[in-house]
Scaffold this motif. Structure first.
Motif, PDB file in Angstrom:
ATOM      1  N   ASN A 143     -56.218  28.520  56.666  1.00 56.14           N
ATOM      2  CA  ASN A 143     -54.652  28.450  57.167  1.00 56.14           C
ATOM      3  C   ASN A 143     -54.515  28.164  58.771  1.00 56.14           C
ATOM      4  O   ASN A 143     -55.327  28.826  59.429  1.00 56.14           O
ATOM      5  N   GLY A 144     -53.808  27.200  58.954  1.00 51.77           N
ATOM      6  CA  GLY A 144     -53.540  27.065  60.091  1.00 51.77           C
ATOM      7  C   GLY A 144     -54.648  26.108  61.131  1.00 51.77           C
ATOM      8  O   GLY A 144     -54.833  26.341  62.133  1.00 51.77           O
ATOM      9  N   VAL A 145     -54.999  25.151  60.295  1.00 54.12           N
ATOM     10  CA  VAL A 145     -55.971  24.010  60.700  1.00 54.12           C
ATOM     11  C   VAL A 145     -55.296  23.189  61.877  1.00 54.12           C
ATOM     12  O   VAL A 145     -54.141  22.602  61.319  1.00 54.12           O
ATOM     13  N   TYR A 188     -51.979  22.710  59.588  1.00 50.21           N
ATOM     14  CA  TYR A 188     -51.998  22.286  58.201  1.00 50.21           C
ATOM     15  C   TYR A 188     -52.692  23.563  57.533  1.00 50.21           C
ATOM     16  O   TYR A 188     -53.687  24.291  58.227  1.00 50.21           O
ATOM     17  N   ASP A 189     -52.473  23.920  56.387  1.00 50.91           N
ATOM     18  CA  ASP A 189     -53.282  24.480  55.382  1.00 50.91           C
ATOM     19  C   ASP A 189     -54.175  23.779  54.629  1.00 50.91           C
ATOM     20  O   ASP A 189     -53.828  22.760  53.878  1.00 50.91           O
ATOM     21  N   LEU A 190     -55.703  24.063  54.448  1.00 50.34           N
ATOM     22  CA  LEU A 190     -56.439  23.233  53.787  1.00 50.34           C
ATOM     23  C   LEU A 190     -56.779  24.133  52.450  1.00 50.34           C
ATOM     24  O   LEU A 190     -57.278  25.256  52.684  1.00 50.34           O
ATOM     25  N   ILE A 191     -56.675  23.684  51.334  1.00 48.43           N
ATOM     26  CA  ILE A 191     -56.925  24.340  50.206  1.00 48.43           C
ATOM     27  C   ILE A 191     -57.880  23.679  49.187  1.00 48.43           C
ATOM     28  O   ILE A 191     -57.610  22.395  48.946  1.00 48.43           O
ATOM     29  N   VAL A 192     -59.033  24.200  48.610  1.00 42.73           N
ATOM     30  CA  VAL A 192     -59.892  23.652  48.021  1.00 42.73           C
ATOM     31  C   VAL A 192     -60.133  24.315  46.401  1.00 42.73           C
ATOM     32  O   VAL A 192     -60.304  25.540  46.556  1.00 42.73           O
TER      33      VAL A 192
END
Length: 607
Positions: free
Chosen positions: A92-94, A77-81
């Protein structure tokens, strides 16, 4: 009433209302968003995306700066805040593993939102801080690289500390020899949970085998929870095994394979003169990818993904338990000629010579006690002798008077499995999936069931065991702080048996105490004393039809709710397991004939 309750739960789950049951094999990620001083950042927009599976979730942090995404399919997953007055944060890449509860706290930096701070997602959420549970995960990459003797996924759980194999098998098997006797941290082997895509997979009639064994190439990850796990895993008291099958992605992937073992690679064991047939062929293929919307190939509109797997096994393996030499009548003796025993070639004794009985067919024999002429017994016309001789194999070696049977018979096992899975994103807030497995095996077992004893594999049992597993899942994000996931599953097996070999009673044979038909089976026999003493063969009790069927229905639903800086999770787990097994076995239903050949027979005529 029960069916109404089930449908009510389904309806409530589809509406996204907290009702009753969550799949335990999905993952979650939570965390807090803070500024450089450590103060909470409320109303920050947090987004997690998995482009490969078309998953996008968005939520805003609460007043404490907390966010939570639950019931996420495993994957990258990609995490965006993004927050007003702060730089955009991207990880990127969690990686989220099966049943993982990951935590990713984010410290945003002051700046313009058009500026971005990028970090490597591989270093995010590596340490488990959300749960005290102990366990281990076997990743998809490890599964594909490990060499498994027998290619059975159950072997993987022994890689986790605290798990020991109590089955006594070096190679995990399918079919009637299938066994999942694994002890987790010293717990009882029958008290483990085995769950496949969140649905039960255990044969609840025996608690020692599984209904289906998914192909190694169709498994994404395997996780074993050994201790301190949450209440949602509280069905049994030992370990919990969570298996997640693969799903399709935005790109097409597949493979084609075959694994071979063959007796051509084996040495000849002593004292055999040749190698017993030993052949194993395991072959199959997988394919998965997107289902395109008609008229467009825009990847942003891909909402449906499929995965298909098919595998076959063809095993021809020597049966265990007969790797010894056993005295049997010679070919001449099978025809009634005992000249090879009378007189004794070494001592000249006639003690073992057969003598005529006192009665023949109920008529007094004037030659009672006298040797048979030329040591030839009139056996060819006896239906009893013909029936019993079929249960004694012909000799494979030895010398006159001491002929032996030595063999390691090769018996077949045929196994086949089909697996289909489809995942569909209705919207960013509603996701559904369905997975189906049909697993069937046919196997010849070397001995009958519930027998008084067997020396030779002349009466065998044919097992047929189709199994089915289905899982349906619906995930609804009712609000940024409320998520509900409902899972319904069904699994069963339908094992049936039939007798194979020399078990059928010839027409007109009335031998036995009670003339009740004897289920059409030849009576068993036991030989005591003499050179052939210690041999026995009994058709036993084989149902010749259904043996067991243990359907299991599970319904589970978990509700995840954020209240302040607390993440609450509650739900229910409903199981309906029906045990349908054949009981009341009677191995003596046919009776057993006992022959004592320590001395010549002088009266009566067992033939």
């Amino acid at each position: 009433m029960k069916s109404r309750l089930v449908w009510l739960l389904v309806l409530l789950a589809m509406l996204g209302v907290p009702a009753a049951v969550l799949a335990q094999d999905t993952a979650s990620i939570t965390g807090s968003v803070t500024d450089p001083t450590g103060a909470a950042v409320p109303n920050a927009q947090v987004t997690v995306t998995n482009p490969q599976k078309g998953v996008t979730r968005t939520a805003k942090t609460n007043g404490s700066g907390d966010y939570l995404f639950a019931a996420l399919p495993i994957g990258s997953y990609d995490l965006i805040v993004a927050a007003q007055g702060f730089k955009r944060y991207e990880a990127n890449g969690v990686i989220l593993r099966v049943a993982q509860q990951a935590r990713a706290d984010v410290s945003v930096q002051v700046g313009a939102t058009k500026e971005t701070v990028e970090v490597s997602g591989e270093n995010v959420a590596e340490v488990e801080t959300q749960s005290s549970e102990m366990g281990g995960t076997v990743t998809g990459q490890q599964i594909t690289q490990l060499q498994l003797n027998g290619r059975n996924f159950t072997q993987l759980i022994t890689l986790v500390p605290g798990v020991t194999n109590q089955s006594g098998q070096d190679e995990s098997l399918v079919g009637v020899n299938g066994n999942v006797a694994f002890s987790v941290n010293g717990g009882r082997t029958e008290y483990n949970n085995w769950e496949l895509d969140g649905g039960d997979d255990l044969d609840n009639g025996s608690n020692t085998s599984l209904n289906v064994y998914p192909s190694i190439d169709a498994i994404a990850e395997v996780k074993v929870l050994t201790s301190n796990y949450g209440a949602q895993y509280g069905r049994n008291g030992s370990g919990t095994v969570e298996v997640e099958t693969k799903s399709g992605t935005s790109q097409f992937h597949g493979d084609l394979y075959e694994f071979v073992r063959n007796d051509a690679f084996n040495a000849t064991p002593f004292p055999q003169s040749s190698v017993s047939a030993y052949k194993k062929n395991d072959f199959g293929y997988t394919i998965g990818g997107p289902i395109f919307i008609p008229g467009t190939y825009n990847t942003s509109r891909q909402k449906t993904f499929f995965f298909w797997s098919q595998e076959w096994r063809r095993d021809r393996v020597p049966a265990s338990g007969f790797f010894s030499t056993t005295p049997v009548p010679s070919m001449a003796e099978r025809m009634g000629n005992f000249s090879d025993l009378c007189p004794n070639a070494t001592t000249g004794s006639t003690a073992d010579c057969p003598v005529q009985p006192g009665f023949i067919d109920g008529v007094a024999n004037p030659n009672a006690g006298q040797p048979f002429p030329n040591n030839q017994l009139p056996l060819s016309s006896s239906p009893v002798v013909g029936a019993l001789l079929k249960m004694i194999p012909t000799p494979t070696g030895g010398v006159p008077g001491a002929t032996t049977w030595f063999a390691n018979p090769t018996l077949p096992t045929n196994w086949r499995e089909e697996l289909f899975r489809i995942d569909h994103n209705f919207t960013d807030k509603v996701r559904a999936s369905f997975r189906y497995i049909h697993d069937s095996w046919a196997q010849i077992y070397p001995v009958p069931l519930w027998t008084n004893g067997v020396t030779f594999p002349t009466v065998q049992t044919s097992f047929v065991g189709p199994g089915v597993s289905m899982v349906a899942r619906l995930t609804v994000t009712a609000s940024p702080t409320l998520l509900n996931e409902f899972v319904a599953s069904y699994t069963t097996d339908h094992i049936s048996t039939t007798k194979v070999g020399a078990w059928q009673r010839p027409p007109g044979l009335s031998l036995g105490l009670f003339q009740n038909g004897f289920n059409g089976e030849t009576p068993g026999f036991q030989l005591t004393g003499g050179i052939y003493g210690g041999s026995a063969e009994d058709p036993g009790y084989v149902p010749n039809g259904p043996l067991n069927s243990n359907p299991t229905y599970t319904y589970r639903d978990n509700v995840t709710k954020i209240v302040g800086n607390h993440n609450l999770q509650f739900g229910a787990y409903f199981v309906a397991a029906q045990k349908n097994e054949l009981t009341g076995t009677n191995p003596s239903v046919n009776g057993v004939l006992t022959f004592d050949n320590t001395a010549p027979v002088s009266t009566g005529n067992p033939f």
